[in-house]
Design a protein around this motif. Sequence first.
Motif, PDB file in Angstrom:
ATOM      1  N   TRP A  92      34.314 -26.631  74.852  1.00  0.00           N
ATOM      2  CA  TRP A  92      33.797 -27.967  75.101  1.00  0.00           C
ATOM      3  C   TRP A  92      32.633 -28.332  74.180  1.00  0.00           C
ATOM      4  O   TRP A  92      32.468 -29.497  73.814  1.00  0.00           O
ATOM      5  N   ILE A  93      31.840 -27.365  73.790  1.00  0.00           N
ATOM      6  CA  ILE A  93      30.735 -27.657  72.865  1.00  0.00           C
ATOM      7  C   ILE A  93      31.289 -28.110  71.518  1.00  0.00           C
ATOM      8  O   ILE A  93      30.841 -29.109  70.937  1.00  0.00           O
ATOM      9  N   ALA A  94      32.285 -27.377  71.022  1.00  0.00           N
ATOM     10  CA  ALA A  94      32.902 -27.746  69.752  1.00  0.00           C
ATOM     11  C   ALA A  94      33.618 -29.083  69.846  1.00  0.00           C
ATOM     12  O   ALA A  94      33.569 -29.894  68.910  1.00  0.00           O
ATOM     13  N   ILE A  95      34.265 -29.331  70.966  1.00  0.00           N
ATOM     14  CA  ILE A  95      35.026 -30.577  71.140  1.00  0.00           C
ATOM     15  C   ILE A  95      34.100 -31.790  71.187  1.00  0.00           C
ATOM     16  O   ILE A  95      34.332 -32.796  70.508  1.00  0.00           O
ATOM     17  N   ILE A  96      33.034 -31.704  71.964  1.00  0.00           N
ATOM     18  CA  ILE A  96      32.165 -32.865  72.163  1.00  0.00           C
ATOM     19  C   ILE A  96      31.226 -33.096  70.991  1.00  0.00           C
ATOM     20  O   ILE A  96      31.032 -34.233  70.542  1.00  0.00           O
ATOM     21  N   PHE A  97      30.659 -32.018  70.454  1.00  0.00           N
ATOM     22  CA  PHE A  97      29.606 -32.170  69.450  1.00  0.00           C
ATOM     23  C   PHE A  97      30.070 -31.926  68.017  1.00  0.00           C
ATOM     24  O   PHE A  97      29.344 -32.261  67.077  1.00  0.00           O
ATOM     25  N   CYS A  98      31.251 -31.360  67.835  1.00  0.00           N
ATOM     26  CA  CYS A  98      31.694 -31.014  66.475  1.00  0.00           C
ATOM     27  C   CYS A  98      33.069 -31.580  66.132  1.00  0.00           C
ATOM     28  O   CYS A  98      33.676 -31.175  65.141  1.00  0.00           O
ATOM     29  N   GLY A  99      33.598 -32.502  66.934  1.00  0.00           N
ATOM     30  CA  GLY A  99      34.887 -33.103  66.631  1.00  0.00           C
ATOM     31  C   GLY A  99      36.054 -32.162  66.770  1.00  0.00           C
ATOM     32  O   GLY A  99      37.074 -32.327  66.090  1.00  0.00           O
ATOM     33  N   GLY A 100      35.929 -31.179  67.669  1.00  0.00           N
ATOM     34  CA  GLY A 100      36.966 -30.155  67.774  1.00  0.00           C
ATOM     35  C   GLY A 100      38.254 -30.594  68.432  1.00  0.00           C
ATOM     36  O   GLY A 100      39.224 -29.830  68.454  1.00  0.00           O
ATOM     37  N   ALA A 101      38.323 -31.824  68.939  1.00  0.00           N
ATOM     38  CA  ALA A 101      39.554 -32.277  69.594  1.00  0.00           C
ATOM     39  C   ALA A 101      40.663 -32.552  68.598  1.00  0.00           C
ATOM     40  O   ALA A 101      41.843 -32.496  68.932  1.00  0.00           O
ATOM     41  N   SER A 102      40.296 -32.864  67.336  1.00  0.00           N
ATOM     42  CA  SER A 102      41.291 -33.095  66.293  1.00  0.00           C
ATOM     43  C   SER A 102      40.656 -32.829  64.937  1.00  0.00           C
ATOM     44  O   SER A 102      39.432 -32.915  64.781  1.00  0.00           O
ATOM     45  N   TYR A 103      41.505 -32.527  63.950  1.00  0.00           N
ATOM     46  CA  TYR A 103      41.003 -32.051  62.667  1.00  0.00           C
ATOM     47  C   TYR A 103      40.139 -33.047  61.904  1.00  0.00           C
ATOM     48  O   TYR A 103      39.315 -32.653  61.088  1.00  0.00           O
ATOM     49  N   GLN A 104      40.276 -34.341  62.155  1.00  0.00           N
ATOM     50  CA  GLN A 104      39.514 -35.317  61.384  1.00  0.00           C
ATOM     51  C   GLN A 104      38.270 -35.835  62.101  1.00  0.00           C
ATOM     52  O   GLN A 104      37.425 -36.499  61.487  1.00  0.00           O
ATOM     53  N   LEU A 105      38.136 -35.532  63.391  1.00  0.00           N
ATOM     54  CA  LEU A 105      37.039 -36.111  64.162  1.00  0.00           C
ATOM     55  C   LEU A 105      35.670 -35.552  63.795  1.00  0.00           C
ATOM     56  O   LEU A 105      34.647 -36.123  64.162  1.00  0.00           O
ATOM     57  N   TRP A 106      35.632 -34.431  63.058  1.00  0.00           N
ATOM     58  CA  TRP A 106      34.349 -33.847  62.658  1.00  0.00           C
ATOM     59  C   TRP A 106      33.494 -34.842  61.885  1.00  0.00           C
ATOM     60  O   TRP A 106      32.251 -34.772  61.909  1.00  0.00           O
ATOM     61  N   PHE A 107      34.149 -35.802  61.216  1.00  0.00           N
ATOM     62  CA  PHE A 107      33.412 -36.724  60.355  1.00  0.00           C
ATOM     63  C   PHE A 107      32.438 -37.593  61.151  1.00  0.00           C
ATOM     64  O   PHE A 107      31.382 -37.968  60.636  1.00  0.00           O
ATOM     65  N   VAL A 108      32.768 -37.911  62.396  1.00  0.00           N
ATOM     66  CA  VAL A 108      31.922 -38.813  63.189  1.00  0.00           C
ATOM     67  C   VAL A 108      30.585 -38.155  63.544  1.00  0.00           C
ATOM     68  O   VAL A 108      29.519 -38.716  63.250  1.00  0.00           O
ATOM     69  N   PRO A 109      30.568 -36.965  64.199  1.00  0.00           N
ATOM     70  CA  PRO A 109      29.260 -36.335  64.446  1.00  0.00           C
ATOM     71  C   PRO A 109      28.532 -35.984  63.153  1.00  0.00           C
ATOM     72  O   PRO A 109      27.297 -36.039  63.101  1.00  0.00           O
ATOM     73  N   ALA A 110      29.291 -35.640  62.092  1.00  0.00           N
ATOM     74  CA  ALA A 110      28.651 -35.351  60.799  1.00  0.00           C
ATOM     75  C   ALA A 110      27.953 -36.591  60.263  1.00  0.00           C
ATOM     76  O   ALA A 110      26.828 -36.507  59.746  1.00  0.00           O
TER      77      ALA A 110
END
Length: 315
Positions: free
Chosen positions: A88-106
């Motif tokens: 859940w930490i990776a999903i919520i804060f690091c975009g871990g739900a999908s491969y491209q979502l990391w860009f938003v928290p970044a």
Amino acid sequence: MWIHGSDTNKIAKFLQTYCAFSVPCFIIISAFLTQVSCSTKTDCGYVALLFRRIKRLVPAYLAWTALYLIFRFIKRSLISDMPIDFDWIAIIFCGGASYQLWFVPALLIWTAVFAPLILFTTKRDNGNTLTASLLVLAGILLWAGMKAWPSLHIPSGYEMFGYMKAQSGYFILGIGLWSLFRQGSVYSRNQLTVMSIGVGSLLFALILLNLRTEYFNNFFTPLYSLSLFLSFFFILLKARLSFLNVTSKYLAPCSFGIFLCHGIFIEGFQVFLNVAGIDNTLFITTVGVILTSFICSAVLCITLRNHKVTRWLVI
């Protein structure tokens, strides 16, 4: 979308090299347009800038994260034998739900870190020294990122931090390019366009030279991204071309939404081909999944944008 959907075919995967500009250009454009926005607002401060970015990005990010979790739960429960175990930490804060979502928290972190620099450059007359310093700093960060990236050991789900370390220089590059174009305001639009095309073409020539000599191999992605940005983005930003009306009216306002939702369609169509017994390793089926996913993502986001209740999901 090509990068995310081309993993099922060797030829399509090889062509990923020529899509390498996508994320760097996305980062450059984000920083560039943030500068443009801040330069037109006299009351723009650190808190206001960060709050506007959070207000725009976080609700859509969380909503699509929830949809991806539902999709993955269904996929793992009914189709695959993969265990249902979410970090859940990776999903919520690091975009871990999908491969491209990391860009938003970044993007939120980049904004928080570089906001003082953004505000400093927009509130002062940018001289040649400041512009050159920004571009040199961007080059140093990109070089350091390339050197540090291979040695990083990042656990699954937290790849965002590796991507950020490798690509933070592009955010500074976007600020530097804005400063450079601001310095060039003494030139006419046509003169700036010609100069942009000239520099972009020169960089593209270096890329073509690299294909034969591999001398610039380590700098392929930065040169490629910068050449496309200079040759196309600035022209499209300044030009008012009639054939771009469809793009500017329908696709451009939904680009953020298309970026967020396309993973569901790509993975969904890939799963459908597997269940239907269709060979998805063929080049034609791989390209078909990518194009169909783009069309469906675009149609969905245009529809969502046309309704006030759902507009926040795509803009």
